[in-house]
Design a protein around this motif. Structure first.
Motif, PDB file in Angstrom:
ATOM      1  N   ALA A   1      -3.159   6.675   8.142  1.00  0.00           N
ATOM      2  CA  ALA A   1      -4.289   6.043   8.827  1.00  0.00           C
ATOM      3  C   ALA A   1      -5.479   5.902   7.888  1.00  0.00           C
ATOM      4  O   ALA A   1      -6.192   4.896   7.913  1.00  0.00           O
ATOM      5  CB  ALA A   1      -4.670   6.855  10.057  1.00  0.00           C
ATOM      6  N   VAL A   2      -5.690   6.912   7.026  1.00  0.00           N
ATOM      7  CA  VAL A   2      -6.779   6.840   6.053  1.00  0.00           C
ATOM      8  C   VAL A   2      -6.470   5.805   4.977  1.00  0.00           C
ATOM      9  O   VAL A   2      -7.310   4.972   4.633  1.00  0.00           O
ATOM     10  CB  VAL A   2      -7.027   8.225   5.415  1.00  0.00           C
ATOM     11  N   LEU A   3      -5.248   5.838   4.443  1.00  0.00           N
ATOM     12  CA  LEU A   3      -4.867   4.890   3.402  1.00  0.00           C
ATOM     13  C   LEU A   3      -4.960   3.447   3.892  1.00  0.00           C
ATOM     14  O   LEU A   3      -5.295   2.541   3.126  1.00  0.00           O
ATOM     15  CB  LEU A   3      -3.446   5.183   2.910  1.00  0.00           C
ATOM     16  N   ASP A   4      -4.688   3.246   5.173  1.00  0.00           N
ATOM     17  CA  ASP A   4      -4.698   1.893   5.724  1.00  0.00           C
ATOM     18  C   ASP A   4      -6.100   1.293   5.769  1.00  0.00           C
ATOM     19  O   ASP A   4      -6.252   0.083   5.905  1.00  0.00           O
ATOM     20  CB  ASP A   4      -4.104   1.911   7.139  1.00  0.00           C
ATOM     21  N   THR A   5      -7.134   2.147   5.642  1.00  0.00           N
ATOM     22  CA  THR A   5      -8.506   1.630   5.688  1.00  0.00           C
ATOM     23  C   THR A   5      -9.005   1.178   4.315  1.00  0.00           C
ATOM     24  O   THR A   5     -10.061   0.552   4.223  1.00  0.00           O
ATOM     25  CB  THR A   5      -9.476   2.703   6.217  1.00  0.00           C
ATOM     26  N   LEU A   6      -8.251   1.498   3.248  1.00  0.00           N
ATOM     27  CA  LEU A   6      -8.715   1.165   1.903  1.00  0.00           C
ATOM     28  C   LEU A   6      -8.861  -0.346   1.737  1.00  0.00           C
ATOM     29  O   LEU A   6      -7.969  -1.109   2.072  1.00  0.00           O
ATOM     30  CB  LEU A   6      -7.741   1.715   0.858  1.00  0.00           C
ATOM     31  N   GLY A   7     -10.008  -0.737   1.215  1.00  0.00           N
ATOM     32  CA  GLY A   7     -10.274  -2.156   0.989  1.00  0.00           C
ATOM     33  C   GLY A   7     -10.729  -2.899   2.218  1.00  0.00           C
ATOM     34  O   GLY A   7     -10.930  -4.110   2.176  1.00  0.00           O
ATOM     35  N   LYS A   8     -10.901  -2.198   3.315  1.00  0.00           N
ATOM     36  CA  LYS A   8     -11.326  -2.839   4.556  1.00  0.00           C
ATOM     37  C   LYS A   8     -12.666  -2.252   5.001  1.00  0.00           C
ATOM     38  O   LYS A   8     -12.979  -1.105   4.727  1.00  0.00           O
ATOM     39  CB  LYS A   8     -10.287  -2.625   5.663  1.00  0.00           C
ATOM     40  N   GLY A   9     -13.428  -3.029   5.717  1.00  0.00           N
ATOM     41  CA  GLY A   9     -14.684  -2.533   6.264  1.00  0.00           C
ATOM     42  C   GLY A   9     -15.715  -2.266   5.184  1.00  0.00           C
ATOM     43  O   GLY A   9     -15.743  -2.929   4.143  1.00  0.00           O
ATOM     44  N   GLU A  10     -16.565  -1.252   5.402  1.00  0.00           N
ATOM     45  CA  GLU A  10     -17.656  -0.980   4.466  1.00  0.00           C
ATOM     46  C   GLU A  10     -17.153  -0.280   3.207  1.00  0.00           C
ATOM     47  O   GLU A  10     -16.159   0.431   3.221  1.00  0.00           O
ATOM     48  CB  GLU A  10     -18.712  -0.108   5.140  1.00  0.00           C
ATOM     49  N   TRP A  11     -17.877  -0.490   2.123  1.00  0.00           N
ATOM     50  CA  TRP A  11     -17.580   0.190   0.878  1.00  0.00           C
ATOM     51  C   TRP A  11     -18.301   1.533   0.878  1.00  0.00           C
ATOM     52  O   TRP A  11     -19.524   1.596   0.903  1.00  0.00           O
ATOM     53  CB  TRP A  11     -18.028  -0.663  -0.307  1.00  0.00           C
ATOM     54  N   ARG A  12     -17.544   2.618   0.840  1.00  0.00           N
ATOM     55  CA  ARG A  12     -18.134   3.948   0.944  1.00  0.00           C
ATOM     56  C   ARG A  12     -18.986   4.301  -0.277  1.00  0.00           C
ATOM     57  O   ARG A  12     -19.841   5.185  -0.195  1.00  0.00           O
ATOM     58  CB  ARG A  12     -17.031   4.994   1.123  1.00  0.00           C
ATOM     59  N   ILE A  13     -18.764   3.629  -1.398  1.00  0.00           N
ATOM     60  CA  ILE A  13     -19.522   3.953  -2.602  1.00  0.00           C
ATOM     61  C   ILE A  13     -21.010   3.735  -2.383  1.00  0.00           C
ATOM     62  O   ILE A  13     -21.854   4.396  -2.978  1.00  0.00           O
ATOM     63  CB  ILE A  13     -19.027   3.138  -3.819  1.00  0.00           C
TER      64      ILE A  13
ATOM     65  N   MET B   1       0.840  -1.191   0.000  1.00  0.00           N
ATOM     66  CA  MET B   1       0.000   0.000   0.000  1.00  0.00           C
ATOM     67  C   MET B   1       0.881   1.250   0.000  1.00  0.00           C
ATOM     68  O   MET B   1       1.898   1.304   0.689  1.00  0.00           O
ATOM     69  CB  MET B   1      -0.886   0.005   1.253  1.00  0.00           C
ATOM     70  N   ALA B   2       0.497   2.235  -0.827  1.00  0.00           N
ATOM     71  CA  ALA B   2       1.242   3.493  -0.849  1.00  0.00           C
ATOM     72  C   ALA B   2       1.121   4.181   0.498  1.00  0.00           C
ATOM     73  O   ALA B   2       0.159   3.996   1.226  1.00  0.00           O
ATOM     74  CB  ALA B   2       0.691   4.398  -1.955  1.00  0.00           C
ATOM     75  N   SER B   3       2.139   4.962   0.837  1.00  0.00           N
ATOM     76  CA  SER B   3       2.109   5.702   2.102  1.00  0.00           C
ATOM     77  C   SER B   3       2.169   7.193   1.829  1.00  0.00           C
ATOM     78  O   SER B   3       2.415   7.640   0.709  1.00  0.00           O
ATOM     79  CB  SER B   3       3.301   5.303   2.978  1.00  0.00           C
TER      80      SER B   3
END
Length: 206
Positions: free
Chosen positions: A39-51, A3-5
């Protein structure tokens, strides 16, 4: 793959833009640090889909106009020839503030852009024409004396329980002493009142 940082972004060619953006954010009291970004980038692909939590616009204006326009179009079939004397929308307190500041700055709309962002005008145009499309933002509409007279009848009152732009209430007083009242908690297109697949597809066919 990894994951990009935030450090990856800060070291690339967009750094100068990022620095300028960062300064603008700071002036607004918002400070983003690399740790916050990571912290925001680390949530990508996890939990609910914001779309699935996005709102989709049914009319070509900004979000704060949608509930009022929807209410106007819903009440019109009930008017049956009566003449309004006052049209009152109950909205989020921030909407009252936004509309007041814009009215003090711009007054009556003098362009399609100003018309688009004038809640009172948009609601008046929907009332006067029974619809709201791109045509209702053209000069022939925003200079129409009939629409502008309806705009003058519109008032906004703050409703403290409304934390978002999604809902509004409407109370219309008529010359015969009667009143019509409507309320919408979530305008069509919001997560609380989503459009069907067919309704969403139709937006792209207009």
């Amino acid at each position: 793959l990894r994951m990009a940082s935030a450090n990856d972004f800060c070291g690339c060619s967009v750094a100068s833009f990022a620095n300028g953006y960062s300064e603008a954010m700071k002036s607004s009291g918002i400070v983003w640090t690399p740790e916050k970004i990571d912290a925001v980038l680390d949530t990508l692909g996890k939990g609910e889909w914001r779309i699935f939590g996005q709102s989709y616009k049914t009319v070509p204006t900004e979000t704060i106009t949608h509930a009022p326009i929807e209410l106007v179009l819903a009440v019109l079939p009930k008017v049956k020839g009566r003449t309004p004397t006052k049209i009152v929308f109950g909205v989020s307190p921030i909407v009252v503030k936004i509309v007041k500041e814009r009215n003090e700055r711009f007054g009556l709309p003098k362009s399609d852009l100003e018309a688009r962002f004038d809640l009172r005008y948009c609601a008046a145009a929907a009332w006067g024409r029974g619809k709201f499309t791109l045509a209702e933002m053209a000069e022939a509409a925003f200079t129409d004396p009939t629409i502008l007279a309806i705009r003058d009848l519109i008032e906004l009152v703050p409703e403290d329980h409304r934390a978002t732009f999604n809902g509004a209430s409407l109370a219309v007083n008529f010359t015969d002493g009667t009143t019509e009242k409507l309320n919408v908690e979530d305008f069509l297109g919001t997560p609380g009142n989503p459009m069907s697949d067919d309704q969403l597809s139709d937006l792209f066919r207009v």
